[in-house]
Design a protein around this motif. Structure first.
Motif, PDB file in Angstrom:
ATOM      1  N   ARG A 118     -18.994 120.675  -3.793  1.00 52.20           N
ATOM      2  CA  ARG A 118     -19.363 120.447  -2.501  1.00 52.20           C
ATOM      3  C   ARG A 118     -20.566 121.636  -2.129  1.00 52.20           C
ATOM      4  O   ARG A 118     -21.630 121.138  -1.462  1.00 52.20           O
ATOM      5  CB  ARG A 118     -18.305 120.780  -1.614  1.00 52.20           C
ATOM      6  CG  ARG A 118     -17.342 119.491  -1.384  1.00 52.20           C
ATOM      7  CD  ARG A 118     -16.455 119.538  -0.436  1.00 52.20           C
ATOM      8  NE  ARG A 118     -15.221 118.463  -0.268  1.00 52.20           N
ATOM      9  CZ  ARG A 118     -14.493 118.453   0.560  1.00 52.20           C
ATOM     10  NH1 ARG A 118     -14.376 119.327   1.465  1.00 52.20           N
ATOM     11  NH2 ARG A 118     -13.504 117.398   0.601  1.00 52.20           N
ATOM     12  N   ILE A 119     -20.486 122.735  -2.831  1.00 45.13           N
ATOM     13  CA  ILE A 119     -21.514 123.530  -2.334  1.00 45.13           C
ATOM     14  C   ILE A 119     -22.953 123.167  -3.173  1.00 45.13           C
ATOM     15  O   ILE A 119     -23.913 123.285  -2.741  1.00 45.13           O
ATOM     16  CB  ILE A 119     -21.156 124.953  -3.048  1.00 45.13           C
ATOM     17  CG1 ILE A 119     -19.991 125.691  -2.127  1.00 45.13           C
ATOM     18  CG2 ILE A 119     -22.413 125.909  -2.982  1.00 45.13           C
ATOM     19  CD1 ILE A 119     -20.474 125.754  -0.685  1.00 45.13           C
ATOM     20  N   GLN A 120     -22.840 122.793  -4.263  1.00 42.15           N
ATOM     21  CA  GLN A 120     -23.978 122.217  -5.154  1.00 42.15           C
ATOM     22  C   GLN A 120     -24.553 120.906  -4.704  1.00 42.15           C
ATOM     23  O   GLN A 120     -25.787 120.828  -4.069  1.00 42.15           O
ATOM     24  CB  GLN A 120     -23.494 121.794  -6.522  1.00 42.15           C
ATOM     25  CG  GLN A 120     -23.082 123.141  -7.436  1.00 42.15           C
ATOM     26  CD  GLN A 120     -22.419 122.612  -8.875  1.00 42.15           C
ATOM     27  OE1 GLN A 120     -22.068 121.357  -9.004  1.00 42.15           O
ATOM     28  NE2 GLN A 120     -22.594 123.686  -9.566  1.00 42.15           N
ATOM     29  N   SER A 121     -23.790 120.081  -4.003  1.00 38.11           N
ATOM     30  CA  SER A 121     -24.111 118.844  -3.057  1.00 38.11           C
ATOM     31  C   SER A 121     -24.942 119.305  -2.042  1.00 38.11           C
ATOM     32  O   SER A 121     -26.131 118.757  -1.635  1.00 38.11           O
ATOM     33  CB  SER A 121     -22.884 117.965  -2.932  1.00 38.11           C
ATOM     34  OG  SER A 121     -23.543 117.099  -2.045  1.00 38.11           O
ATOM     35  N   PHE A 122     -24.179 120.520  -1.414  1.00 45.31           N
ATOM     36  CA  PHE A 122     -25.121 120.708  -0.030  1.00 45.31           C
ATOM     37  C   PHE A 122     -26.385 121.459  -0.213  1.00 45.31           C
ATOM     38  O   PHE A 122     -27.523 121.295   0.444  1.00 45.31           O
ATOM     39  CB  PHE A 122     -24.094 121.808   0.703  1.00 45.31           C
ATOM     40  CG  PHE A 122     -24.768 122.076   2.097  1.00 45.31           C
ATOM     41  CD1 PHE A 122     -24.708 121.180   3.029  1.00 45.31           C
ATOM     42  CD2 PHE A 122     -25.126 123.570   2.348  1.00 45.31           C
ATOM     43  CE1 PHE A 122     -25.321 121.934   4.226  1.00 45.31           C
ATOM     44  CE2 PHE A 122     -25.624 123.950   3.348  1.00 45.31           C
ATOM     45  CZ  PHE A 122     -25.785 123.293   4.478  1.00 45.31           C
ATOM     46  N   GLU A 123     -26.409 122.166  -1.227  1.00 47.19           N
ATOM     47  CA  GLU A 123     -27.852 123.179  -1.639  1.00 47.19           C
ATOM     48  C   GLU A 123     -28.820 122.070  -2.189  1.00 47.19           C
ATOM     49  O   GLU A 123     -29.958 122.087  -1.765  1.00 47.19           O
ATOM     50  CB  GLU A 123     -27.516 124.174  -2.816  1.00 47.19           C
ATOM     51  CG  GLU A 123     -26.837 125.350  -2.339  1.00 47.19           C
ATOM     52  CD  GLU A 123     -26.570 126.375  -3.282  1.00 47.19           C
ATOM     53  OE1 GLU A 123     -27.018 127.556  -3.201  1.00 47.19           O
ATOM     54  OE2 GLU A 123     -26.026 125.897  -4.389  1.00 47.19           O
ATOM     55  N   GLN A 164     -18.058 117.310   5.334  1.00 45.04           N
ATOM     56  CA  GLN A 164     -17.302 118.132   4.101  1.00 45.04           C
ATOM     57  C   GLN A 164     -18.033 119.036   3.501  1.00 45.04           C
ATOM     58  O   GLN A 164     -17.617 120.362   3.198  1.00 45.04           O
ATOM     59  CB  GLN A 164     -16.667 116.854   3.289  1.00 45.04           C
ATOM     60  CG  GLN A 164     -15.692 116.421   3.922  1.00 45.04           C
ATOM     61  CD  GLN A 164     -15.077 115.354   3.044  1.00 45.04           C
ATOM     62  OE1 GLN A 164     -15.628 114.770   1.816  1.00 45.04           O
ATOM     63  NE2 GLN A 164     -13.763 115.141   3.182  1.00 45.04           N
ATOM     64  N   ASP A 165     -19.434 118.732   3.074  1.00 44.52           N
ATOM     65  CA  ASP A 165     -20.371 119.822   2.316  1.00 44.52           C
ATOM     66  C   ASP A 165     -20.600 120.964   3.355  1.00 44.52           C
ATOM     67  O   ASP A 165     -20.661 122.076   3.037  1.00 44.52           O
ATOM     68  CB  ASP A 165     -21.537 119.158   1.981  1.00 44.52           C
ATOM     69  CG  ASP A 165     -21.293 118.018   0.827  1.00 44.52           C
ATOM     70  OD1 ASP A 165     -20.095 118.043   0.266  1.00 44.52           O
ATOM     71  OD2 ASP A 165     -22.167 117.220   0.424  1.00 44.52           O
ATOM     72  N   ILE A 166     -20.816 120.407   4.639  1.00 45.07           N
ATOM     73  CA  ILE A 166     -21.185 121.751   5.661  1.00 45.07           C
ATOM     74  C   ILE A 166     -19.891 122.733   5.772  1.00 45.07           C
ATOM     75  O   ILE A 166     -20.205 123.815   5.750  1.00 45.07           O
ATOM     76  CB  ILE A 166     -21.617 120.980   6.741  1.00 45.07           C
ATOM     77  CG1 ILE A 166     -22.861 120.298   6.684  1.00 45.07           C
ATOM     78  CG2 ILE A 166     -21.661 122.253   7.768  1.00 45.07           C
ATOM     79  CD1 ILE A 166     -23.328 119.319   8.000  1.00 45.07           C
ATOM     80  N   GLU A 167     -18.714 122.122   5.901  1.00 44.27           N
ATOM     81  CA  GLU A 167     -17.508 122.745   6.050  1.00 44.27           C
ATOM     82  C   GLU A 167     -17.455 123.632   4.827  1.00 44.27           C
ATOM     83  O   GLU A 167     -16.975 124.897   4.850  1.00 44.27           O
ATOM     84  CB  GLU A 167     -16.219 121.840   6.083  1.00 44.27           C
ATOM     85  CG  GLU A 167     -16.192 121.024   7.531  1.00 44.27           C
ATOM     86  CD  GLU A 167     -15.155 120.249   7.632  1.00 44.27           C
ATOM     87  OE1 GLU A 167     -14.788 120.360   8.732  1.00 44.27           O
ATOM     88  OE2 GLU A 167     -14.679 120.001   6.346  1.00 44.27           O
ATOM     89  N   VAL A 225     -23.376 122.639  14.306  1.00 42.18           N
ATOM     90  CA  VAL A 225     -22.971 121.430  14.059  1.00 42.18           C
ATOM     91  C   VAL A 225     -21.220 121.177  13.976  1.00 42.18           C
ATOM     92  O   VAL A 225     -20.851 120.493  14.666  1.00 42.18           O
ATOM     93  CB  VAL A 225     -23.531 121.070  12.441  1.00 42.18           C
ATOM     94  CG1 VAL A 225     -22.793 119.694  12.282  1.00 42.18           C
ATOM     95  CG2 VAL A 225     -24.816 121.085  12.583  1.00 42.18           C
ATOM     96  N   LEU A 226     -20.739 122.263  13.364  1.00 39.75           N
ATOM     97  CA  LEU A 226     -19.267 122.084  13.178  1.00 39.75           C
ATOM     98  C   LEU A 226     -18.478 122.339  14.740  1.00 39.75           C
ATOM     99  O   LEU A 226     -17.642 121.647  15.031  1.00 39.75           O
ATOM    100  CB  LEU A 226     -18.648 123.229  12.321  1.00 39.75           C
ATOM    101  CG  LEU A 226     -18.985 122.916  10.805  1.00 39.75           C
ATOM    102  CD1 LEU A 226     -18.254 124.232   9.999  1.00 39.75           C
ATOM    103  CD2 LEU A 226     -18.550 121.831  10.293  1.00 39.75           C
TER     104      LEU A 226
END
Length: 305
Positions: A35-40, A4-7, A72-73
């Motif tokens: 989600r963006i913060q989590s991904f970074e 979800q973070d990648i998306e 990946v997606l």
């Protein structure tokens, strides 16, 4: 790091804004930001976005990561395609249709789609082709059917599929198709005519105006009227000229008494085109079916004409 973070990261990178990315994924802006913060944090090697400029843009690292995320997606989508449910997608499929193409798209092709994919809910919207391309890019709609000319640009990340050739023609209720000696008209011969055109935003109108401007010819726009059928209906009443896709004219109830003019120095070749994401998406089987149905519909209408 989760899918979800990648998306979310890919959506923000492709749309250029958190709000548009949130709309694409049906999330709130705060949820998208988290989600963006989590991904970074998960990447942990540096900033992915340069936030000192507005709107924020990808850093060199962000661009590098984006390509890996897309792969990946794509791999996940290919995996999902192996399942039975992927061949019968469910949910809301958002389709954009260019002004003037409604009769072509909203008839047999959409009925075919409804029959083949009963679990889909179709949401149809209309816009000029330029606007539709942007809506696909931002994720506001899943695909679009537009009337594209050489002036239209499809940005990276999108795919354009030509469905059928189209020509935009000049129509009159008072002039013969050619001059009396059989030679074609020129724009300068039409400079004193009144034009009934779509409002600004129409790509064909813009091409016509540019052609007059290049020759430094005056152009008289009598009325800006949305819809080619209404424009055609007015020609026999007040005279003047209209700019209409040939296919629409050939099937218009207002065709009688109107003539397509042969204009030597104004030709707009166009293509009915389906625009979609170049990345695999869960609605791909339905979009593929729509493209095939539209191609057959366009071939049929050409032979009928």
């Amino acid at each position: 790091m989760n899918l979800q973070d990648i998306e979310a990261f890919v959506a923000v990178a492709e749309t250029g804004s958190v709000s548009r990315a949130a709309a694409r994924l049906n999330l709130t802006q705060p949820a998208m930001t988290r989600r963006i913060q989590s991904f970074e944090i998960a990447v942990g090697e540096g900033l992915l976005f340069n936030r000192t400029v507005k709107p924020a843009i990808l850093t060199a690292l962000g661009s590098h990561v984006l390509e890996h995320c897309r792969r990946v997606l794509a791999a996940v989508t290919e995996l999902e395609a192996c399942t039975t449910s992927a061949a019968d997608p469910a949910g809301e499929l958002k389709i954009g249709v260019a002004h003037g193409l409604g009769e072509i798209v909203l008839s047999t092709p959409l009925e075919t789609l409804r029959q083949d994919f009963p679990r889909l809910r179709l949401q149809i919207s209309s816009n000029w082709s330029v606007g539709l391309i942007e809506e696909v890019r931002s994720g506001a709609i899943d695909c679009a059917v537009g009337l594209l000319t050489d002036d239209h640009t499809v940005p990276p990340g999108l795919q354009r599929i030509a469905l059928g050739a189209e020509q935009v023609v000049v129509v009159s209720a008072s002039r013969l198709p050619t001059k009396r000696d059989g030679s074609p008209w020129r724009l300068r011969d039409l400079a004193e005519e009144d034009w009934f055109l779509n409002p600004p935003g129409c790509g064909c109108r813009a091409a016509l105006v540019r052609s007059f401007d290049r020759q430094q010819l005056p152009m008289r726009i009598a009325a800006e009227i949305f819809g080619e059928d209404l424009q055609l209906s007015l020609l026999s009443k007040v005279g003047g000229l209209a700019l209409v896709p040939r296919r629409l004219f050939e099937h218009s109830p207002h065709r009688e008494g109107r003539q397509i003019l042969s204009v030597m120095d104004f030709v707009i070749p166009a293509t009915v085109t389906l625009v979609r994401s170049a990345m695999p998406r869960r609605f791909d089987p339905a979009v593929d079916r729509l493209a095939n149905a539209l191609t057959k519909r366009l071939e049929g209408s050409s032979s009928d004409a």
